[in-house]
Design an enzyme around this catalytic site. Structure first.
Site, PDB file in Angstrom:
ATOM      1  N   ASP A 206       0.810  -1.367  -0.009  1.00 24.24           N
ATOM      2  CA  ASP A 206      -0.011  -0.206  -0.091  1.00 24.24           C
ATOM      3  C   ASP A 206       0.905   1.120  -0.046  1.00 24.24           C
ATOM      4  OD1 ASP A 206      -2.620   1.232   0.153  1.00 24.24           O
ATOM      5  OD2 ASP A 206      -2.163   1.730   2.246  1.00 24.24           O
TER       6      ASP A 206
ATOM      7  N   ASP B 188      -9.235   0.141   1.212  1.00 32.00           N
ATOM      8  CA  ASP B 188      -9.275   0.620  -0.096  1.00 32.00           C
ATOM      9  C   ASP B 188     -10.516   0.325  -1.074  1.00 32.00           C
ATOM     10  OD1 ASP B 188      -6.703   1.814   0.700  1.00 32.00           O
ATOM     11  OD2 ASP B 188      -5.536   1.051  -0.863  1.00 32.00           O
TER      12      ASP B 188
ATOM     13  N   THR C  34      -3.024   5.604  -4.244  1.00 28.94           N
ATOM     14  CA  THR C  34      -1.927   6.262  -3.860  1.00 28.94           C
ATOM     15  C   THR C  34      -0.564   6.114  -4.662  1.00 28.94           C
ATOM     16  OG1 THR C  34      -1.506   4.701  -2.089  1.00 28.94           O
ATOM     17  CG2 THR C  34      -2.866   6.473  -1.282  1.00 28.94           C
ATOM     18  N   THR C  35      -0.267   4.726  -4.964  1.00 34.08           N
ATOM     19  CA  THR C  35       0.926   4.701  -5.569  1.00 34.08           C
ATOM     20  C   THR C  35       0.941   5.687  -7.030  1.00 34.08           C
ATOM     21  OG1 THR C  35       0.909   2.494  -4.672  1.00 34.08           O
ATOM     22  CG2 THR C  35       2.374   2.957  -6.406  1.00 34.08           C
TER      23      THR C  35
END
Ligand code: ADP
Ligand code: MG
Length: 559
Positions: free
Chosen positions: A66, A393, A99-100
């Site tokens: 994550d 998520d 997010t990545t």
């Protein structure tokens, strides 16, 4: 010499240890630090991304895929690098997933900006071009997105599955996707203005180690992982009247610690009796409210536990704050801090039952109750923790899909399509900004490129195939990372909420521009963590450039 003195001494306004970098070297310094951070998470992107093992200074181990978790646990103390961590945090807050991707795009924007700076293009032109491109990209994302019916359960499940693919939750993703969709449905309400919102406040996640993720379940009400304070207490109460407290049931420290000088034993006995009486009074006040169950966030004195048991009241001490707050929602109770003002009105109503084997209380509210608990199970702490991150998520993307009602095919499809459209748009842009818009388009392609790289595929071949499919008009052509084929990902069920994509583009562009606006770094202390003084160029991808000296003590070798 004397002439120089007449002109006055050079004015020194910075302290002795202060360091300063200007213009190009400031930009290069910042860009390399930011890129190093982005580079460090890129290998986790997509279903075939790898995990990272993070070891904190306390020795705690986290194994995760994550993005935001990696970056926040990395203990970064380079100021520019921290701006990139903030991208991940904003993305997490606003979208819950992606997010990545957001961080990877930010890193690539800066990399491309550096090339433009090398061609002597002024930062303000780059910033302006990036702004224009971000705005255009967002509207193109909206344009590509497909509207969905918030009741379309099959589609919502696919959104959840896509988010969990490649994560700890993957093995049981079908079961979990169903649970997640049910959970979101259970807390979805129609707001007064007619819009639908999934209120995740009414959803609690509990984790339990010992069995497998496949035994995870969705339960009505709350689950509390605690034992009764006394073995003589009832463990299940059908007609529960529950008192919630966030203060301790014990005597004030001052009263206990007060110096006591006694002349004869009867005085000591007297004192102890008095203490006992005070505790008894506290328990009487609990009873006076009509409560037969007490969940207390703080301690309950041993003697008070005994009296509570005597009165047949089920009591739990040191419950988690989050549990108390969730119980409040589930039971419709108030949280009491002062027993003197507690009354029947503060109580919540429902049932409390106990599973002895698991050591859990199940608490359900009565009529008009709302609130569900997702009980996640896994073999060990590391497994459950990563499961929880994946499920959180997925919950967010499903909630976001329900609320915003638009999805896109994944696997790099939107990035390729938007990049192509941005290149068209660039033709209409005058001046140097045009180059910045093109650089922005190129930067978006970091997503499909990385998905391919992480899957061990040739990223150039993949880009060529993807671009060709999009030129043929397939706006949802994305990469199937398992076969290497290009296919319509909307059809194959790799779907993501459009909102997460627009948010990723916004936060990446904002962060890149923030870094580009800086032309002067004045550090009160040592900038030596930077190493790359004046001309130090940026490291190539993965080459940790200077400026990262502060990045997680023992982690250097793992990136
Ligand atoms: P992020 O933190 O950005 O969400 P992830 O590791 O979750 O990073 O990867 C998300 C990316 O993986 C998205 O671009 C998504 O489209 C892609 N993806 C997810 N599942 C698949 C799949 N089955 N095939 C191809 N790409 C996928
Ligand atoms: Mg994701």
């Amino acid at each position: 010499m004397s002439q120089r003195q007449m002109q006055g001494q050079p004015m020194i306004i910075l302290g002795e240890d202060a360091q300063r970098m200007k213009d190009k070297s400031a930009q290069e310094h910042n860009i390399s630090a930011a890129r190093a951070v982005a580079e460090s998470v890129r290998s986790t992107l997509g279903p075939k991304g790898m995990d990272k093992m993070l070891v904190s200074s306390m020795g705690d181990v986290t194994v995760t895929n994550d993005g935001v978790t990696i970056l926040t646990e990395m203990d970064i103390d380079n100021p520019t690098a921290s701006m990139i961590v903030e991208v991940a945090e904003t993305q997490e807050d606003e979208a819950g997933d992606g997010t990545t991707s957001a961080v990877a795009i930010a890193g690539e924007l800066l990399k491309n900006a550096e090339d433009l700076l090398d061609q002597d293009i002024h930062p303000s032109a780059i910033i302006k071009g990036f702004d224009m491109a971000a705005k255009e990209a967002k509207s193109e994302i909206q344009d590509i997105a497909t509207d969905v019916d918030p009741d379309d359960e099959e589609l919502l499940k696919k959104v959840a599955e896509t988010s969990m693919t490649g994560k700890g939750a993957e093995l049981n993703k079908e079961l979990l996707a169903q649970i997640i969709v049910d959970a979101v449905n259970a807390v979805t309400v129609e707001a007064e203005d007619g819009s639908v919102v999934a209120d995740l406040e009414y959803l609690n996640i509990e984790t339990q180690t010992g069995s497998s993720a496949g035994d995870s379940e969705l339960l009505e009400g709350a689950v509390v992982d605690k034992d009764p304070v006394h073995e003589e207490m009832p463990t299940s109460v059908d007609d529960a009247k529950v008192l919630l407290m966030d203060t301790a049931i014990e005597l004030d420290e001052t009263e206990v610690d007060a110096q006591l000088s006694v002349d004869d034993p009867s005085q000591l006995q007297n004192f102890l009796d008095k203490e006992e009486q005070q505790l008894k009074d506290l328990v009487d006040k609990v009873e006076a409210t009509g409560a037969n169950v007490l969940f207390c966030q703080k301690n309950i004195d041993d003697m008070a536990q005994h009296y509570l048991a005597e009165k047949g009241i089920l009591a739990v001490k040191r419950a988690k704050k989050s549990d108390i707050e969730f119980l409040k929602e589930v039971l419709g109770a108030s949280i009491v801090s002062d027993l003197d003002s507690a009354s029947e009105d503060d109580l919540g109503h429902g049932t409390v039952s106990r599973d002895e084997n698991e050591g859990l209380f199940y608490v359900e509210g009565g009529e008009n109750a709302h609130g569900v608990t997702l009980l996640l199970r896994g073999s060990t702490d590391h497994v459950v923790d990563e499961l929880e991150r994946g499920v959180t998520d997925a919950l967010d993307v499903v909630a976001s899909t329900v609320a915003n009602g638009a999805v896109l095919g994944g696997g790099g499809a939107p990035e390729i399509e938007v990049a192509a459209r941005l290149r068209d748009f660039a033709d209409s842009v005058e001046g140097r900004e045009q180059l910045a818009v093109e650089a922005f388009a190129d930067a978006l392609e970091i997503i499909p490129r990385t998905l391919a790289e992480n899957a061990g595929l040739d990223s150039i071949d993949t880009l060529v195939d993807l671009r060709a499919a999009h030129e043929d008009g397939d706006v949802s052509a994305g990469l199937n990372v398992f076969t290497g084929d290009v296919e319509n990902t909307l059809d194959t069920g790799v779907v993501e909420p459009a909102h997460a994509k627009t948010q990723a583009v916004s936060s990446a562009a904002e962060a890149a521009n923030l870094v580009l606006k800086i032309d002067d770094i004045i550090a009160a202390g040592d900038l030596s963590t930077s190493g790359d003084g004046d001309e130090g160029g940026p490291g190539g991808p993965g080459g940790a450039p200077g400026g990262m000296g502060g990045m997680g003590g023992g982690m250097g070798g793992m990136m």
